[in-house]
Motif scaffolding. Sequence first.
Motif, PDB file in Angstrom:
ATOM      1  N   UNK A 199       0.815  -0.978   0.099  1.00 17.15           N
ATOM      2  CA  UNK A 199       0.197   0.053  -0.127  1.00 17.15           C
ATOM      3  C   UNK A 199       1.203   1.295  -0.448  1.00 17.15           C
ATOM      4  N   UNK A 200       0.245   2.169  -0.561  1.00 17.73           N
ATOM      5  CA  UNK A 200       0.596   3.483  -0.397  1.00 17.73           C
ATOM      6  C   UNK A 200       0.804   3.966   1.296  1.00 17.73           C
ATOM      7  N   UNK A 201       1.794   4.920   2.106  1.00 13.82           N
ATOM      8  CA  UNK A 201       1.162   5.119   3.038  1.00 13.82           C
ATOM      9  C   UNK A 201       0.385   6.857   3.189  1.00 13.82           C
ATOM     10  N   UNK A 202      -0.705   6.103   3.698  1.00 12.65           N
ATOM     11  CA  UNK A 202      -1.991   6.976   4.097  1.00 12.65           C
ATOM     12  C   UNK A 202      -2.415   7.006   5.237  1.00 12.65           C
ATOM     13  N   UNK A 203      -3.328   7.762   5.139  1.00 10.54           N
ATOM     14  CA  UNK A 203      -4.155   8.050   6.345  1.00 10.54           C
ATOM     15  C   UNK A 203      -5.040   9.387   6.578  1.00 10.54           C
ATOM     16  N   UNK A 204      -5.546   9.812   7.743  1.00  9.28           N
ATOM     17  CA  UNK A 204      -6.681  10.951   7.386  1.00  9.28           C
ATOM     18  C   UNK A 204      -5.806  12.382   7.950  1.00  9.28           C
ATOM     19  N   UNK A 205      -6.511  13.571   7.230  1.00 11.32           N
ATOM     20  CA  UNK A 205      -6.633  14.854   8.039  1.00 11.32           C
ATOM     21  C   UNK A 205      -7.110  14.818   8.919  1.00 11.32           C
ATOM     22  N   UNK A 206      -6.454  16.132   9.982  1.00  8.20           N
ATOM     23  CA  UNK A 206      -6.630  16.060  11.352  1.00  8.20           C
ATOM     24  C   UNK A 206      -7.511  17.759  11.118  1.00  8.20           C
ATOM     25  N   UNK A 207      -8.682  18.048  11.548  1.00  9.15           N
ATOM     26  CA  UNK A 207      -9.437  18.774  11.521  1.00  9.15           C
ATOM     27  C   UNK A 207      -8.716  20.341  10.984  1.00  9.15           C
ATOM     28  N   UNK A 208      -8.902  20.950   9.716  1.00 10.07           N
ATOM     29  CA  UNK A 208      -8.185  22.159   8.931  1.00 10.07           C
ATOM     30  C   UNK A 208      -7.306  22.614   8.882  1.00 10.07           C
ATOM     31  N   UNK A 209      -6.193  20.559   9.248  1.00  9.28           N
ATOM     32  CA  UNK A 209      -5.160  20.520   8.073  1.00  9.28           C
ATOM     33  C   UNK A 209      -4.925  20.119   6.586  1.00  9.28           C
ATOM     34  N   UNK A 210      -4.113  21.137   5.677  1.00  7.69           N
ATOM     35  CA  UNK A 210      -3.804  20.951   4.651  1.00  7.69           C
ATOM     36  C   UNK A 210      -3.548  19.264   4.627  1.00  7.69           C
ATOM     37  N   UNK A 211      -2.974  19.360   2.988  1.00 10.62           N
ATOM     38  CA  UNK A 211      -3.147  18.310   2.597  1.00 10.62           C
ATOM     39  C   UNK A 211      -1.376  17.840   3.622  1.00 10.62           C
ATOM     40  N   UNK A 212      -0.548  18.778   2.701  1.00 11.60           N
ATOM     41  CA  UNK A 212       1.012  18.730   3.030  1.00 11.60           C
ATOM     42  C   UNK A 212       1.530  18.435   4.389  1.00 11.60           C
ATOM     43  N   UNK A 213       0.785  19.358   5.043  1.00 16.57           N
ATOM     44  CA  UNK A 213       0.613  19.358   6.566  1.00 16.57           C
ATOM     45  C   UNK A 213       0.724  17.566   7.021  1.00 16.57           C
ATOM     46  N   UNK A 214      -0.534  17.319   6.699  1.00 16.18           N
ATOM     47  CA  UNK A 214      -1.261  15.607   7.243  1.00 16.18           C
ATOM     48  C   UNK A 214       0.181  14.538   6.955  1.00 16.18           C
ATOM     49  N   UNK A 215       0.370  15.485   4.940  1.00 12.15           N
ATOM     50  CA  UNK A 215       1.208  14.066   4.233  1.00 12.15           C
ATOM     51  C   UNK A 215       2.152  13.793   5.716  1.00 12.15           C
ATOM     52  N   UNK A 216       3.220  15.125   6.026  1.00 10.94           N
ATOM     53  CA  UNK A 216       4.814  14.902   6.872  1.00 10.94           C
ATOM     54  C   UNK A 216       3.801  14.119   8.209  1.00 10.94           C
ATOM     55  N   UNK A 217       3.113  15.081   8.748  1.00 10.56           N
ATOM     56  CA  UNK A 217       2.774  14.287  10.439  1.00 10.56           C
ATOM     57  C   UNK A 217       2.321  12.939   9.852  1.00 10.56           C
ATOM     58  N   UNK A 218       1.980  12.021   9.080  1.00 11.76           N
ATOM     59  CA  UNK A 218       1.694  10.356   8.737  1.00 11.76           C
ATOM     60  C   UNK A 218       2.724   9.785   8.495  1.00 11.76           C
ATOM     61  N   UNK A 219       3.677  10.311   7.906  1.00 17.25           N
ATOM     62  CA  UNK A 219       4.799   9.708   7.950  1.00 17.25           C
ATOM     63  C   UNK A 219       5.539   9.783   9.143  1.00 17.25           C
ATOM     64  N   UNK A 220       5.843  10.970   9.753  1.00 14.85           N
ATOM     65  CA  UNK A 220       6.561  10.633  10.732  1.00 14.85           C
ATOM     66  C   UNK A 220       5.643   9.648  12.086  1.00 14.85           C
ATOM     67  N   UNK A 221       4.339   9.616  12.355  1.00 14.25           N
ATOM     68  CA  UNK A 221       3.338   8.980  13.098  1.00 14.25           C
ATOM     69  C   UNK A 221       3.558   7.842  12.703  1.00 14.25           C
TER      70      UNK A 221
END
Length: 64
Positions: A17-39
């Motif tokens: 699978x590609x790494x995936x996740x959900x955006x946290x409220x108000x989060x833009x796509x790049x911020x969500x990407x960086x957070x999901x990769x870290x977490x």
Amino acid sequence: MLLIRRAATGYRDGQLSLPAGHLDGGEDAVTGLVRELREELGIEADPHSCQLALLMHSAPERRP
């Protein structure tokens, strides 16, 4: 391209699978990407070096 093998999630375990996740409220796509990769993968990414190339939205899966 970065692929992961899903494990111990109860959802499509064993599949690639590609790494995936959900955006946290108000989060833009790049911020969500960086957070999901870290977490999820322990990878630190520079948001300024990220470029949005694909976005997929899916409805919640419903079991009959």
